[in-house]
Write a protein that holds these residues in place. Structure first.
Motif, PDB file in Angstrom:
ATOM      1  N   UNK A  37      34.700  85.193   7.768  1.00 21.98           N
ATOM      2  CA  UNK A  37      34.126  84.088   8.537  1.00 21.98           C
ATOM      3  C   UNK A  37      32.670  84.348   8.905  1.00 21.98           C
ATOM      4  N   UNK A  38      31.939  83.275   9.087  1.00 24.53           N
ATOM      5  CA  UNK A  38      30.547  83.345   9.495  1.00 24.53           C
ATOM      6  C   UNK A  38      30.497  83.227  11.007  1.00 24.53           C
ATOM      7  N   UNK A  39      29.787  84.120  11.657  1.00 24.69           N
ATOM      8  CA  UNK A  39      29.640  84.093  13.111  1.00 24.69           C
ATOM      9  C   UNK A  39      28.192  83.765  13.437  1.00 24.69           C
ATOM     10  N   UNK A  40      27.927  82.481  13.660  1.00 23.18           N
ATOM     11  CA  UNK A  40      26.555  82.043  13.894  1.00 23.18           C
ATOM     12  C   UNK A  40      26.547  80.871  14.871  1.00 23.18           C
ATOM     13  N   UNK A  41      25.529  80.830  15.723  1.00 26.36           N
ATOM     14  CA  UNK A  41      25.255  79.659  16.552  1.00 26.36           C
ATOM     15  C   UNK A  41      23.847  79.203  16.221  1.00 26.36           C
ATOM     16  N   UNK A  42      23.579  77.939  16.495  1.00 23.29           N
ATOM     17  CA  UNK A  42      22.244  77.397  16.254  1.00 23.29           C
ATOM     18  C   UNK A  42      21.765  76.721  17.530  1.00 23.29           C
ATOM     19  N   UNK A  43      20.588  77.131  17.966  1.00 21.25           N
ATOM     20  CA  UNK A  43      19.949  76.534  19.136  1.00 21.25           C
ATOM     21  C   UNK A  43      18.569  76.059  18.715  1.00 21.25           C
ATOM     22  N   UNK A  65      15.104  74.352  20.257  1.00 24.22           N
ATOM     23  CA  UNK A  65      14.369  74.073  21.486  1.00 24.22           C
ATOM     24  C   UNK A  65      13.130  73.259  21.116  1.00 24.22           C
ATOM     25  N   UNK A  66      13.051  72.052  21.665  1.00 23.92           N
ATOM     26  CA  UNK A  66      11.929  71.155  21.390  1.00 23.92           C
ATOM     27  C   UNK A  66      11.207  70.814  22.688  1.00 23.92           C
ATOM     28  N   UNK A  67       9.881  70.866  22.637  1.00 27.19           N
ATOM     29  CA  UNK A  67       9.060  70.416  23.758  1.00 27.19           C
ATOM     30  C   UNK A  67       7.793  69.826  23.184  1.00 27.19           C
ATOM     31  N   UNK A  68       7.568  68.555  23.479  1.00 25.58           N
ATOM     32  CA  UNK A  68       6.379  67.875  22.971  1.00 25.58           C
ATOM     33  C   UNK A  68       5.127  68.392  23.672  1.00 25.58           C
ATOM     34  N   UNK A  69       4.004  68.293  22.967  1.00 24.55           N
ATOM     35  CA  UNK A  69       2.706  68.673  23.543  1.00 24.55           C
ATOM     36  C   UNK A  69       2.485  67.896  24.840  1.00 24.55           C
ATOM     37  N   UNK A  70       2.030  68.565  25.880  1.00 24.19           N
ATOM     38  CA  UNK A  70       1.726  67.987  27.198  1.00 24.19           C
ATOM     39  C   UNK A  70       2.948  67.433  27.925  1.00 24.19           C
ATOM     40  N   UNK A  71       4.145  67.793  27.490  1.00 20.39           N
ATOM     41  CA  UNK A  71       5.367  67.409  28.194  1.00 20.39           C
ATOM     42  C   UNK A  71       5.840  68.586  29.027  1.00 20.39           C
ATOM     43  N   UNK A  72       6.556  68.300  30.110  1.00 20.45           N
ATOM     44  CA  UNK A  72       7.112  69.392  30.907  1.00 20.45           C
ATOM     45  C   UNK A  72       8.636  69.452  30.789  1.00 20.45           C
ATOM     46  N   UNK A  73       9.183  68.820  29.758  1.00 19.93           N
ATOM     47  CA  UNK A  73      10.633  68.815  29.543  1.00 19.93           C
ATOM     48  C   UNK A  73      10.976  69.436  28.198  1.00 19.93           C
ATOM     49  N   UNK A  74      11.889  70.407  28.236  1.00 18.39           N
ATOM     50  CA  UNK A  74      12.436  70.993  27.015  1.00 18.39           C
ATOM     51  C   UNK A  74      13.760  70.317  26.712  1.00 18.39           C
ATOM     52  N   UNK A  75      13.938  69.932  25.479  1.00 17.76           N
ATOM     53  CA  UNK A  75      15.220  69.411  25.017  1.00 17.76           C
ATOM     54  C   UNK A  75      15.837  70.470  24.116  1.00 17.76           C
ATOM     55  N   UNK A  76      17.058  70.850  24.441  1.00 16.51           N
ATOM     56  CA  UNK A  76      17.731  71.920  23.726  1.00 16.51           C
ATOM     57  C   UNK A  76      19.014  71.363  23.114  1.00 16.51           C
ATOM     58  N   UNK A  77      19.179  71.632  21.833  1.00 14.38           N
ATOM     59  CA  UNK A  77      20.396  71.245  21.115  1.00 14.38           C
ATOM     60  C   UNK A  77      21.083  72.526  20.663  1.00 14.38           C
ATOM     61  N   UNK A  78      22.368  72.624  20.965  1.00 13.20           N
ATOM     62  CA  UNK A  78      23.137  73.828  20.664  1.00 13.20           C
ATOM     63  C   UNK A  78      24.399  73.437  19.922  1.00 13.20           C
ATOM     64  N   UNK A  79      24.753  74.236  18.905  1.00 11.22           N
ATOM     65  CA  UNK A  79      26.023  74.005  18.211  1.00 11.22           C
ATOM     66  C   UNK A  79      26.615  75.310  17.714  1.00 11.22           C
ATOM     67  N   UNK A  80      27.939  75.334  17.682  1.00 10.82           N
ATOM     68  CA  UNK A  80      28.670  76.503  17.196  1.00 10.82           C
ATOM     69  C   UNK A  80      30.067  76.071  16.783  1.00 10.82           C
ATOM     70  N   UNK A  81      30.763  76.940  16.063  1.00 11.14           N
ATOM     71  CA  UNK A  81      32.137  76.658  15.682  1.00 11.14           C
ATOM     72  C   UNK A  81      33.014  76.595  16.927  1.00 11.14           C
ATOM     73  N   UNK A  82      33.870  75.601  16.967  1.00 13.32           N
ATOM     74  CA  UNK A  82      34.676  75.335  18.155  1.00 13.32           C
ATOM     75  C   UNK A  82      35.654  76.474  18.467  1.00 13.32           C
ATOM     76  N   UNK A  83      36.276  77.060  17.448  1.00 13.32           N
ATOM     77  CA  UNK A  83      37.234  78.142  17.723  1.00 13.32           C
ATOM     78  C   UNK A  83      36.528  79.371  18.294  1.00 13.32           C
ATOM     79  N   UNK A  84      35.314  79.658  17.826  1.00  8.98           N
ATOM     80  CA  UNK A  84      34.543  80.767  18.400  1.00  8.98           C
ATOM     81  C   UNK A  84      34.161  80.452  19.842  1.00  8.98           C
TER      82      UNK A  84
END
Length: 159
Positions: free
Chosen positions: A15-21, A23-42
Motif C-alpha cells: 500500500x501507498x502511505x501518502x497524504x496531500x496538503x 496551501x494557497x494564499x493569494x498575493x496581498x491576501x491575509x487568508x490561507x486556504x488549505x486543502x487536505x486529502x488522504x486515504x480514508x482507512x489510514x
C-alpha cells in the motif's frame, strides 16, 4: 528478468502511505486556504490513535467526526507557523467517501508572509514509509516538500 517482475509486483501489492496538503494564499491576501486529502482507512487508524474511544461507522459516514473534534485533530497533527506565529485552522468543509477524506480549511495569516514553518505528523507513528506531501502556492512563490516520520517539519523562507 524474474527479479524485475517480482519487484514490480511488490509495488502493486504494497500500500501507498501518502497524504496531500495544498496551501494557497493569494498575493496581498491575509487568508490561507488549505486543502487536505488522504486515504480514508489510514485516516481512521490515525484518528483512533488521537481519539481512542472513536469507533468507525459506515464508510462514508461523517457523523463520527464532529467538526470540533476534527479540527482539534488536524490542528494538532498539522501545524502551520507564519512569521513565527502558530495559526489555528478552521474547517470550511469536508467530505468522506469509501476511499478518501477531503478537508478544506482556512487560516488567518499575514499579508505577504516571509517565513513559513510546516509540521505534518499525520500517520507518522503508524508507517515508517509515510510521505506527507505539501504543495505551497503563496503569492508568486511555489514549492513542494515531502515530510516523513524522520523529518516531519520544514521551514521555508518566501522570497
Amino acid at each position: 528478468m524474474l527479479k524485475a517482475l517480482i519487484i514490480n509486483l511488490l509495488i502493486f501489492v504494497h500500500p501507498v502511505h501518502v497524504t496531500i496538503t495544498t496551501i494557497n494564499q493569494a498575493q496581498d491576501s491575509d487568508t490561507m486556504n488549505v486543502f487536505f486529502r488522504m486515504y480514508y482507512d489510514d485516516f481512521q487508524r490515525d484518528y483512533k490513535l488521537y481519539y481512542p474511544d472513536y469507533n468507525p461507522g459506515e464508510e462514508s459516514d461523517t457523523t463520527g467526526f464532529p467538526r470540533e473534534m476534527l479540527i482539534r485533530y488536524f490542528n494538532d497533527r498539522v501545524r502551520i507557523n507564519v512569521d513565527n506565529r502558530l495559526l489555528p485552522g478552521r474547517i470550511a468543509g469536508y467530505s468522506v467517501d469509501s476511499y478518501e477524506i477531503r478537508i478544506n480549511l482556512t487560516y488567518e495569516s499575514f499579508k505577504n508572509p516571509r517565513k513559513i514553518r510546516i509540521s505534518n505528523r499525520i500517520l507518522t507513528t503508524l508507517y515508517d514509509d509515510q510521505a506527507n506531501m505539501v504543495y505551497l502556492n503563496i503569492g508568486k512563490y511555489q514549492n513542494a516538500i515531502s515530510l516523513t516520520p524522520g523529518k516531519d517539519e520544514e521551514s521555508i523562507i518566501i522570497k
